[in-house]
Each structure stands twice: as C-alpha cells, then as structure tokens.
Scaffold this active site. Sequence first.
Site, mmCIF file in Angstrom:
data_model
loop_
_atom_site.group_PDB
_atom_site.id
_atom_site.type_symbol
_atom_site.label_atom_id
_atom_site.label_comp_id
_atom_site.label_asym_id
_atom_site.label_seq_id
_atom_site.Cartn_x
_atom_site.Cartn_y
_atom_site.Cartn_z
ATOM 1 N N GLU A 1 1.644 -1.008 8.847
ATOM 2 C CA GLU A 1 0.768 0.072 9.301
ATOM 3 C C GLU A 1 0.668 0.177 10.830
ATOM 4 O O GLU A 1 0.939 1.249 11.388
ATOM 5 C CB GLU A 1 -0.619 -0.085 8.674
ATOM 6 N N ASP B 1 0.507 3.895 6.045
ATOM 7 C CA ASP B 1 0.757 3.447 4.676
ATOM 8 C C ASP B 1 0.451 4.549 3.662
ATOM 9 O O ASP B 1 1.359 5.130 3.076
ATOM 10 C CB ASP B 1 -0.069 2.188 4.367
ATOM 11 N N GLN C 1 0.770 -1.234 0.000
ATOM 12 C CA GLN C 1 0.000 0.000 0.000
ATOM 13 C C GLN C 1 0.806 1.292 0.000
ATOM 14 O O GLN C 1 0.513 2.199 -0.773
ATOM 15 C CB GLN C 1 -0.953 0.026 1.204
ATOM 16 N N LYS D 1 11.700 -3.965 10.389
ATOM 17 C CA LYS D 1 10.598 -3.958 9.422
ATOM 18 C C LYS D 1 9.375 -3.300 10.041
ATOM 19 O O LYS D 1 9.227 -3.233 11.267
ATOM 20 C CB LYS D 1 10.270 -5.382 8.977
#
Length: 396
Positions: free
Chosen positions: A139, A168, A16, A136
């Site tokens: 959202e 995102d 996204q 990592k």
Amino acid sequence: MSALSGIRVVDVTNNQAGPSCGQMLAWLGADVIKVEEPGKGDPARTTHKDRPDADSLFYLSFNGNKRSLTINLKNPRGKDVFRRLLTTADVLLENFGPGVIDRLGFGYPALKQLNPRLVYASIKGFGSHGPYSDYKSYEPIAQAMGGAMSVTGYPDSPPTYVWPSIGDSGTGMHCVIGILAALMQRHATGEGQQVEVSMQDAVVNLCRVSLRDHQRLGKPPERAGNQLGTAVPGKTYRCHPGGPNDYVFIFTQQQMWHPFLRAMGREDLIGDARYEAGDARWRNRDEVNAMVEAWTMERSKHEVMKILAGAGVPCGACLDTGEVLSDPHLHAREMIVEVQHPVRGRYITAGNPVKLSASPTKISAAPLLGQHRREILNELGYGQTEIDALESEGTV
C-alpha cells in the site's frame, strides 16, 4: 437471482488488494472459491489477530461471502485438482509476486489452452511489463509511486501516507471493473482474456486532479493540508468540546456565501466588500476562518452539520471510526452491518457500497480455512474415498 449468479471465480489472492476484488464479486452474487494453502491459509488470517481461536478481523473484512478450498499448489496432485477446478471457472483472480504463478505452471498461456473462456485477472504492484515490473509493492509503496503521498500533508510536512487503502482496495475495485468488462466481452466473442491492474496505475488514476494541476501550474502542486483550493470557507474547523476529532469540513462556493452567513446569524456581513467575492475572502482568509471557527466552537460538529445542511451548504462532521460504526445513516443504508461468524459470533463490518435494486446483497461471514473443501470437491466429481486420500496426503 443475483447479478453475477452462475459466475464462478477462483480466488488465489491474499492480504487486501485481491481479496477486496473477490469479495465485491461475491457480494454481487458470484460463487467465489478462495483457494488457500493447507494448514496455513491467507496470511491475513493472522494479521493483527485479536483472539487466538478465531481468524483476524482484517481477514474477515475482505473475504465475506466466499467459500474456502485448500490446495497444495506445489504438489502434482494438487495441481491436478486446481486444473479441474479451473475448467469449471469463469474467472481466475491472482496476486502472486512477480513470476510466481508462471513457475507454478498456471500462467495465462497455459490456462488459456485449458479453458479458453477463462477471464484471467492479475493484480500486481507494477504490472507484468515496464522497468519496475519485477519490483514488489505494498500500500504505501503504491501511494508513493502513484503520486498520492506527494500531494498529501501540510506545506512543512514530508509527503504523507493516506490510511484509506487507495493502493490496495482501490486497485481491487479497478480490477472488478476490468473483470466485469471482460465477462461482457465474452458474451460477444465466446472467449476470455487477460485482465491486469497494477497498484501504481490504480493510484495514478485516482490522482488525476493533481496531475491536471501540475500541467496547469507547470510544477508539482504544493501540499496544502486541509485547504481545498482557494475556497473560503474551505477547510476543517474545530467544534465543541474540542476533542481530537471534533471538527467539521465546510466547503462554500460563491452562490452559497449568503446562505452560509444567514445560517451563522451574520446577515450583517452580506454585501461587505471585504468578504463578498471569493478572491476577497481568500485575501482575508485568516479573518474569515477565525470568524467561522468562533461560531463552530460554540456547537458540536453534528449541530454545525445539521444547521449548514439545512441551509444548503456542504458540511461534514469528521466522524471517528467508532462514530462511523454506529452512524444511523450508515446503518439505515446497510453500509454497517452485523454478521454471524461460526467461531467469533456476531461482529460488525462494512457492507457493500454498491446498491442494486434487483440484486440486494446479504453479507455473510468469511469462511473458515478449508470450510467448503469436501463440498467443492464433490462438485468437481471427486468421491469420498478420493477426498479422504487427498486429505491424508496433504494435497487439500
């Protein structure tokens, strides 16, 4: 001619944050070429898939107006095709995990030598430097680490996730700004540059008011649910017939208090010392809120909104997703549009919120996997025999 006509964007992002950035650039008129792995493509194509013969609605929501080219970036010949594509590009947009694109041989130093005019845009969870740069993110991680969850929810609830994708799509829109600025600067310098946006940074930027409150109060702001500061009215109120989304949000500043009372038919309270000043209403907020809700519960949320809007009082009906998709105002503004898809047929999606008078957006469907492969390879100078060979060996 569109605002970004003549600008080519190579989009190697997925899911996204990156795709939302590429889609906005495509809506503004750029030629956005989505590069995907042969046979698989963006994982978003299968996320929450609702029918076996078509790409998911999630994928369609973030990849409109693009073209699709498949390239195996781990294959030496695939790398050659990608390099040739990049020599024609104005922008590279990537959101690979930490270190991945460098290991593929396409880090910024290498591509700056290949194409000095290239704007190299990266979306990362925590950026390329700093203590968290190898972590990592998704959202909810961005929302947690950006402070958004700590200020969302009710006083007795845990930090709460916000469903609108501020981590995102919010990051994607920040990246659009950076890319457009870099393209503008290129007019003066003749050279591209690296643009980087981290998801955590983008969420922090959207939490400026809460950070201000921390400095103002000297401590983390307490979660307040739907209460907006100390404004009364300044929260959600139930409406008839009492369904899960039959609410309005009413926000009344001091100068609106008398018009609000008149709209409710309570002129008798004008000048009442219990409610006249803002601090008085806050002290007596339970009484005021009960009075307001007794009035709203006799009317639908749309009736309440129309009455208060006519009185100049800010009020919004809490639309559910179905009501948003059918809202006449959003349709009139082409914010909700119908799009024709080659497999799915007609479907409804959100349009472009940015309206340019000389560059209107016509929304088109997201591409099928590799739909424009031959078209783009022809533009790069590959002949039919070469393309056949690249396809047969799985390079494209």
